[in-house]
Design an enzyme around this catalytic site. Sequence first.
Site, PDB file in Angstrom:
ATOM      1  CE  LYS A   1      54.652  60.456  38.685  1.00  7.64           C
ATOM      2  NZ  LYS A   1      53.732  60.952  37.646  1.00  7.64           N
TER       3      LYS A   1
ATOM      4  CG  PHE B   1      49.658  63.206  35.152  1.00  8.07           C
ATOM      5  CD1 PHE B   1      48.868  63.848  36.085  1.00  8.07           C
ATOM      6  CD2 PHE B   1      50.063  61.903  35.424  1.00  8.07           C
ATOM      7  CE1 PHE B   1      48.479  63.211  37.258  1.00  8.07           C
ATOM      8  CE2 PHE B   1      49.673  61.256  36.587  1.00  8.07           C
ATOM      9  CZ  PHE B   1      48.879  61.922  37.514  1.00  8.07           C
TER      10      PHE B   1
ATOM     11  CG  ASP C   1      42.057  66.902  46.228  1.00  9.23           C
ATOM     12  OD1 ASP C   1      41.833  66.971  45.001  1.00  9.23           O
ATOM     13  OD2 ASP C   1      42.220  67.911  46.927  1.00  9.23           O
ATOM     14  CB  SER C   2      47.255  64.442  44.671  1.00  9.01           C
ATOM     15  OG  SER C   2      46.803  64.247  43.348  1.00  9.01           O
TER      16      SER C   2
ATOM     17  CE1 TYR D   1      51.408  73.422  38.429  1.00  9.43           C
ATOM     18  CE2 TYR D   1      50.095  71.686  39.434  1.00  9.43           C
ATOM     19  CZ  TYR D   1      50.229  72.994  39.001  1.00  9.43           C
ATOM     20  OH  TYR D   1      49.179  73.874  39.136  1.00  9.43           O
ATOM     21  CG  ASP D   2      54.691  64.391  37.205  1.00 10.32           C
ATOM     22  OD1 ASP D   2      54.497  64.853  38.344  1.00 10.32           O
ATOM     23  OD2 ASP D   2      54.244  63.288  36.837  1.00 10.32           O
TER      24      ASP D   2
ATOM     25  CB  THR E   1      40.331  60.152  38.725  1.00  5.12           C
ATOM     26  OG1 THR E   1      41.017  61.210  38.045  1.00  5.12           O
ATOM     27  CG2 THR E   1      40.896  58.819  38.262  1.00  5.12           C
TER      28      THR E   1
END
Length: 207
Positions: free
Chosen positions: A174, A151, A68-69, A153-154, A8
Site C-alpha cells: 500500500k 483506515f 491533508d488528504s 475509506y480503504d 496528526t
Amino acid sequence: MPEILLATHNAGKLRELRQLAAGLRWRSLDEFPHVAPSAETGRTFADNARQKALYYAAATGLPTLADDSGLEVDALQGAPGVRSARFAGEARDDRANNRKLVRLLRDVPPAARTARYRCAVAFALDGRVVAEADGTLEGVICDEPRGAGGFGYDPHFLIPELGLTAAELPAERKNAISHRGQALRKALPRIEELLAARSPNPASPAE
C-alpha cells in the site's frame, strides 16, 4: 537529526510515515495534548496542509510535517473532498462516513463510480512552508467492504488493476502506491536536506 512533528492524531497515518521514513525521529500530536486543534478552512487539500503545518510548528516549536488528504468521487462532483474525515458529521466516524458514501452511490452503476485519493503535504520550518508535494491514487468505489487493513475509506476503495481494495493490501505494498506514500516520497528528500543543513557540523579534529 532533530525531532519532527507529524501533525496528526491518526495512528494509521503515523504508522505509514514511520514505515516510509524510519530514519527520522517522528512525534505525533498525541504527545501535545495542550495544543488546540488547527482550523481547517482551506478550499483545497494543499491549503489545509499549509495551514496545519504553520500552526502546529508555531504551537510546538518543532519542524512540522502536515498532510491533508481525502477521497474525491466523480459521481458526487468531487465530494467528500476536504470534508472526507467529517463526511457524516463532526465525529470523524469512519463507519458512518462509509455508510453515507455507499448510500449516496446506491443508484450509480459500477462503471461510473470512479474516484481517487488525493494527498497534499507541507513542511514548515522557521515560520515558513519550505517543502510541499502531492500524490494521487485512482480507484472505484465498491458497495461491500473488503479487507481488514488500512483506515478511512480503504475497505470500499477498489484498485481495479490489482483487484484489491486498499484495505486488502499489505502495508508495504500500500505504501508503495498510495497517495500519501507518493507525496511523502516526493517531499522527504527535501525535508532531509533542510534538516541536515540545520544540524551542527561535528567538531573538527584538533590539529
